[in-house]
Design an enzyme around this catalytic site. Structure first.
Site, short mmCIF file in Angstrom:
data_model
loop_
_atom_site.label_atom_id
_atom_site.label_comp_id
_atom_site.label_asym_id
_atom_site.label_seq_id
_atom_site.Cartn_x
_atom_site.Cartn_y
_atom_site.Cartn_z
N ASP A 1 0.88 -1.16 0.00
CA ASP A 1 0.00 0.00 0.00
C ASP A 1 0.92 1.22 0.00
OD1 ASP A 1 -2.42 1.52 0.30
OD2 ASP A 1 -1.99 1.69 2.44
N ASP B 1 0.10 5.12 1.08
CA ASP B 1 -0.03 6.01 2.24
C ASP B 1 -0.08 5.21 3.54
OD1 ASP B 1 -0.12 8.26 0.53
OD2 ASP B 1 -2.27 7.97 0.21
#
Length: 185
Positions: free
Chosen positions: A9, A11
């Site tokens: 992922d 952020d």
């Protein structure tokens, strides 16, 4: 022959989540991210970014702005000896999206669409792959895609019971992932 991947992922895993990060001046790399990803790549894993980008759907920034930031981020990784094998993103939001971006899709995590696209395009062995995320939706998408190891990190959103129940393990940050993976073998 299929290869294992580490799905990341963005952020909260690669960079500090300041909320809808879309500018290089707001982009703050998580401590140890370059060293960790380099070690994982040296261990033979493909590196694949899978990121929801609801800021595009909401009109906070354009797809072009996101792609420009992604290119800048990629250059930083290359400068540190790390090359990503794929970048996948979802620009949609089913409720808050504007125009063409307001839609229910199969790519927005917790749906597994980005993982499935990467699997087909890069010939990924999902069972022996790893997801590194900071929220339950990351773990749910990885689970739905058949990713064998799901690692939740504490550098992003607060760890929830739901995320913890799906995750294989919870680590403080991506910095700890290579050692965890070495000990899995």
């Amino acid at each position: 022959m299929a290869k294992a991947a580490v799905f990341l992922d963005r952020d909260g895993v690669i960079n500090v989540d300041h909320g809808y990060v879309h500018d290089e001046h707001e982009f703050e790399f998580i401590d140890g991210v370059f060293e960790a990803t380099k070690q994982l790549q040296q261990m033979g894993y493909l590196l694949v970014l899978v990121t929801n980008q609801a800021g595009i759907a909401r009109g906070y920034y354009t797809e072009e702005r996101f792609l420009s930031l992604t290119q800048w981020m990629d250059w930083n990784f290359i400068d540190n000896g790390v090359e990503f094998d794929g970048f996948y993103y979802c620009p949609h939001h089913p409720e808050h999206g504007l125009g063409k971006y307001k839609q229910q899709c199969d790519c927005r995590k917790p749906e597994p669409g980005m993982f499935n696209s990467a699997k087909e395009f890069l010939n990924i062995d999902m069972k022996n792959s790893i997801m590194v995320g900071d929220k339950a939706e990351d773990m749910m998408a990885a689970e739905a895609a058949g990713v064998g190891t799901k690692i939740l990190v504490r550098t992003g959103k607060p760890v929830t019971d739901k995320g913890q129940s799906i995750a294989t393990t919870v680590l403080d940050s991506i910095k700890e992932v290579p050692d965890y993976v070495k000990n899995m073998a």
